[in-house]
Design an enzyme around this catalytic site. Sequence first.
Site, short mmCIF file in Angstrom:
data_model
loop_
_atom_site.label_atom_id
_atom_site.label_comp_id
_atom_site.label_asym_id
_atom_site.label_seq_id
_atom_site.Cartn_x
_atom_site.Cartn_y
_atom_site.Cartn_z
N HIS A 187 8.09 8.46 -9.15
CA HIS A 187 7.42 9.37 -8.23
C HIS A 187 7.28 10.76 -8.82
CE1 HIS A 187 8.22 6.23 -5.24
NE2 HIS A 187 7.04 6.62 -4.83
N ARG A 294 1.72 11.08 1.24
CA ARG A 294 3.12 10.64 1.15
C ARG A 294 3.96 11.60 1.99
NH1 ARG A 294 1.33 9.14 -4.25
NH2 ARG A 294 2.12 7.07 -4.77
N ARG A 330 1.07 8.12 5.53
CA ARG A 330 2.10 7.09 5.49
C ARG A 330 3.37 7.66 6.11
NH1 ARG A 330 4.09 5.04 -0.20
NH2 ARG A 330 5.05 7.06 -0.48
N GLU A 428 2.95 -3.81 -0.27
CA GLU A 428 3.56 -3.45 -1.56
C GLU A 428 4.74 -4.34 -1.89
OE1 GLU A 428 4.51 0.74 -1.37
OE2 GLU A 428 5.26 0.58 0.66
N ASN A 451 1.92 0.20 -7.04
CA ASN A 451 3.08 0.64 -7.84
C ASN A 451 4.29 -0.22 -7.52
OD1 ASN A 451 1.31 2.70 -8.45
ND2 ASN A 451 2.20 4.12 -6.97
N ASP A 452 4.57 -0.34 -6.23
CA ASP A 452 5.70 -1.18 -5.85
C ASP A 452 5.36 -2.66 -5.95
OD1 ASP A 452 7.92 0.49 -5.32
OD2 ASP A 452 6.90 1.25 -3.54
N ARG A 462 10.51 0.00 -11.68
CA ARG A 462 9.47 0.93 -12.12
C ARG A 462 10.04 2.23 -12.69
NH1 ARG A 462 6.70 2.76 -6.32
NH2 ARG A 462 6.03 4.68 -7.31
N CYS A 499 -4.02 2.11 -2.81
CA CYS A 499 -3.60 3.51 -2.93
C CYS A 499 -2.58 3.71 -4.05
CB CYS A 499 -3.06 4.04 -1.61
SG CYS A 499 -1.55 3.21 -1.10
C1 PEP Z 1 2.80 2.19 -4.16
O1 PEP Z 1 3.91 1.64 -4.16
O2 PEP Z 1 1.84 1.79 -4.84
C2 PEP Z 1 2.60 3.40 -3.35
C3 PEP Z 1 1.41 3.92 -3.19
O3 PEP Z 1 3.69 3.99 -2.84
P1 PEP Z 1 4.72 4.86 -3.73
O4 PEP Z 1 4.17 4.97 -5.12
O5 PEP Z 1 4.87 6.17 -3.07
O6 PEP Z 1 5.96 4.04 -3.67
MG MG Z 2 5.34 2.27 -2.66
#
Ligand code: PEP
Ligand code: MG
Length: 538
Positions: A187, A294, A330, A428, A451-452, A462, A499
């Site tokens: 992040h 976020r 979110r 996710e 991402n998750d 990650r 996203c």
């Molecule tokens: C994701 O997981 O892709 C996401 C948008 O949320 P974050 O990156 O804040 O976990």
């Molecule tokens: Mg996420």
Amino acid sequence: MKYQGKSVYKGTAIGPAVVIGNQDWRITRKTATNSEKEIQKVMQGVKSAQEELRILYEKTLEEMGESSAAIFEVQQMMLDDEEYLEAVCHLIRTERVNAEYAVYAARNHFFRMLSTMEDGYMRERAADVKDMSDRLIRNILGGSDPELELKEPSVVVADDLSPSEVIRLGKEKILAVVTVHGSINSHTAILTRMMGAPTLVCVPMELDKIHTGMAVIVDGVQGEAVFEPDEGMCEKIKRRMQKEQEDKRRLRELKGKENITLSGKSIHVYANIGSAADVGDALENDAGGIGLFRSECLYLGRNDYPSEDEQFQTYRKVLESMGGKNVMIRTFDIGTEKGADYFQLKKEENPALGYRGIRICLKRPDLFKIQLRALFRAAIYGNLSIMYPMITSMEEVEKVYEIVEEVKRELHERQVIFRTPRQGLMLETPAAVMISDKLARIADFFSIGTNDLTQYTLAVDRLNEDLEDFYDPHHEAVLRMIQMAADNAHKYGKWVGICGELGADLELTERFIKMGIDGLSVSPSAILPLRKRIREIL
Ligand code: PEP
Ligand code: MG
């Protein structure tokens, strides 16, 4: 000095370094006219530092046992050491310096002394004297966390940075970021990318050779950080920066144009943001809406929960500034590396698989309700959608909806004006994707958090910098999940967007459009390059 690292954002920057972590940059020597007052500050600081150490001792004793806890007991004793405290007071009285500077000078003196001792045990205490002195300095300065303030636009250099530190440093003053550790999927990386700050992680720098004030070039294209560059190099980089400006100017010509392919297929392009202050960048880059706010960023870098009213004001500001465009907020996804002390989250073995996101909301509905009330009240000021992170089951969503109903009832009873926003789910986790046919029936829309989703599908942390070669969002399994989510959403006539960072990956834009993805939400600086790509697709 030139170092190679991994680039998170391919821009270029030049500016003065500010080294964070060795604390030198924030201690200034001042003349103190009232020595007794400075000594009082030291004593008060000792008292609160002792209390912190006592709590740490007890917590560590309970969680990790006596031998690990002993370290804090030793530090408590050292903090009471007469020789140490006398050295501090002596400096204040004879040199007429301020409290924190006196502690800082004593810290360095004892550190040097201890680290050159023959006795191994005493040598090990050098790190303790540094640690407990830094704690004392922080307490004298009255902060529960180190003060993080950049006086001028700077290149932040650190061993590692947490998302809350990035937030506290403030985007206005961060020219670029260079860290020894860190992962390109963290992040912290996402935040600095969102800020448009060139960022390098995994840079093998020797931090003690780098000083605050040193000139540094951050070359995000080559993945290089060059400290004290020569004139020729500076000239070259400045020319490159001019060219980057020129490219940006050309991209700006796309402002006001549609996100439409040559064959007439259009797609929403939204912005990801972390604060109300980012809305300016979103609008500047012609975002069609906000696809991911976020909201947990409001909870980071502070000492207590943001109140309902504070949140309401922020959401209202974002909604009003976006003037009727879709704004997807979110609900807070606290947990993993996005922790805040006041949440008092336990240390976990596997935080990414632990207590985070919607799980916290469901276990602490009172906290969740504060945010929901703020969101529902703000909804009347714009076009709001809210979405829930880290969903894995229908039951979770049903419980969320029950809480939402309670919130609505309570707001009615209090005769507060509100509107129920659209409620979407973040996909996710593989579990959510696999049951997305069912989830689509009860959700207003989906937003795929790649991402998750990549992390959980491939079982790759990650945040682990050693696993980056295995973190492959182009993996067929991830792409099939995206397709499955899109198909299931459309079966029930629901909107589906991406996203996660993958949304900005221009190699995949054509594929996403073919998959039927309705919207892509990306960092503000990625909007116009994405529009350019969409408009080239047949
Ligand atoms: C994701 O997981 O892709 C996401 C948008 O949320 P974050 O990156 O804040 O976990
Ligand atoms: Mg996420």
